[in-house]
Design an enzyme around this catalytic site. Structure first.
Site, PDB file in Angstrom:
ATOM      1  N   CYS A  83      34.805  57.238  41.835  1.00  0.00           N
ATOM      2  CA  CYS A  83      34.689  56.440  40.623  1.00  0.00           C
ATOM      3  C   CYS A  83      33.263  55.932  40.445  1.00  0.00           C
ATOM      4  O   CYS A  83      32.699  55.984  39.346  1.00  0.00           O
ATOM      5  CB  CYS A  83      35.674  55.273  40.665  1.00  0.00           C
ATOM      6  SG  CYS A  83      35.672  54.257  39.163  1.00  0.00           S
ATOM      7  N   CYS A 179      42.351  50.149  42.311  1.00  0.00           N
ATOM      8  CA  CYS A 179      42.632  49.487  41.034  1.00  0.00           C
ATOM      9  C   CYS A 179      43.772  50.139  40.267  1.00  0.00           C
ATOM     10  O   CYS A 179      44.606  49.441  39.675  1.00  0.00           O
ATOM     11  CB  CYS A 179      41.368  49.447  40.182  1.00  0.00           C
ATOM     12  SG  CYS A 179      40.772  51.075  39.623  1.00  0.00           S
TER      13      CYS A 179
END
Length: 340
Positions: A83, A179
């Site tokens: 990410c 997340c």
């Protein structure tokens, strides 16, 4: 100055410190999970412009699906590394530049600076070693580091929590997990997305004898002890996952230790590439201490020989190389030969 802005304590503290330093700041929030509304409110309280960048599809393609595929292949992935590299310091940084930002800041606990002697941008650990996040940033390139600032690099988490408390700013609750899992066990997501990819298979010992049946390789990781479904009279651990045979290899704890590992998908920060063996400290997972090792280049990968055997070195995890506080580079731990 653009700030990657989640609305959590660290990104809010980073934005505030930059404002106090005299920068013209605007906030960029990655829309990836659909829970980014708090960032807008906090940006308004800070009096800074705010943009939301919809990266849901790139996030799915570059992070979520590779995460699932890795587990199905018997690997233990590190989605935060992907990410950061592909989205935050890739697409979000590109958007920041397109909006006119000269620099791009994040709330990571790390340090970046230009070293004239080496004529390179360098990455170093954050001063707060308990919160240091340089491990997740080893894939940053020279072009990415050239635009990057880490305002929290010389600060502690406690200082930033106290700052936010004094300012009375609302912040988004911080997640201690990946997340996109939103508090769920990762196995739930894999069940949803894997389809027919989850297949039972044999559990074998170090001699290749079948001693049980597993529910699907994605449910397990190297070093795991619980969830094997039976007892062998002494503690047994998962030693390896063999996708070729769809087999789970188990054995006593002493078999978990590795004197070396191989690492590929390399990126170096202190140099363009490694030409000769070097001594460094190597961290084989975020929660593990860095240990002395010798890193030997072998074509497109390196061999890492540890000063003393390391427990549960999991293929798919990042191995990050340090020289003192500087990130030398890093890569992905490759699968090793299985037993039996």
């Amino acid at each position: 100055m653009a700030v990657a802005f989640s609305g959590g304590v660290d990104s809010v503290a980073a934005a505030w410190l930059l404002l106090q330093a005299g920068y013209q700041v605007f906030a960029l929030t990655m829309l990836v999970t659909g829970e980014e509304e708090k960032a807008v409110e906090v940006a308004q309280r800070l009096g800074i412009a705010h943009w939301t960048v919809d990266l849901r599809e790139p996030f799915r393609q570059e992070v979520i699906l590779p995460f699932v595929r890795a587990y199905l292949s018997g690997l233990t992935p590190n989605p935060c590394v992907w990410c950061n590299h592909k989205l935050k310091f890739g697409l979000l940084l590109e958007r920041a530049r397109a909006l006119g930002a000269d620099f791009f800041a994040t709330g990571h606990y790390a340090r970046a600076f230009f070293d004239p002697a080496r004529n390179r941008y360098l990455l170093a650990r954050g001063r707060d070693r308990r919160k240091d996040q340089s491990y997740f940033l080893y894939l940053l390139t020279q072009s990415q580091l050239a635009y990057t600032l880490f305002p929290l690099g010389d600060r502690s988490k406690a200082e930033n929590l106290e700052l936010i408390r004094r300012l009375g700013l609302p912040t988004r609750p911080e997640s201690q997990d990946v997340c996109f899992l939103r508090g769920r066990d990762y196995r739930e997501m894999i069940r949803e997305l894997a389809g027919d990819g989850l297949k039972p298979g044999p559990i074998v010992d170090v001699e290749g004898k079948v001693v049980g049946t597993h529910r699907g390789l994605a449910y397990y990781t190297v070093g795991q002890r619980r969830g094997l479904g039976r007892a062998w009279g002494r503690p047994y651990y998962i030693l390896a996952l063999d996708p070729r045979r769809n087999a789970l290899v188990v054995g006593p704890e002493e078999f978990l230790y590795r004197s070396h590992c191989w690492v590929d998908e390399l990126n170096f920060i202190l140099c363009d590439r490694l030409a000769l063996p070097v001594r460094a400290e190597v961290q084989v997972r975020y929660t593990a201490p860095a240990v002395p090792a010798v890193i030997r280049p072998e074509g497109e990968r390196v061999r890492v020989d540890f000063a003393f055997p390391q427990k549960a070195v999991a293929p798919g995890q990042a191995a990050v190389f340090y020289q003192e506080d500087l990130v030398l580079g890093g890569g992905t731990i490759t699968p090793y030969e299985t037993y039996g």
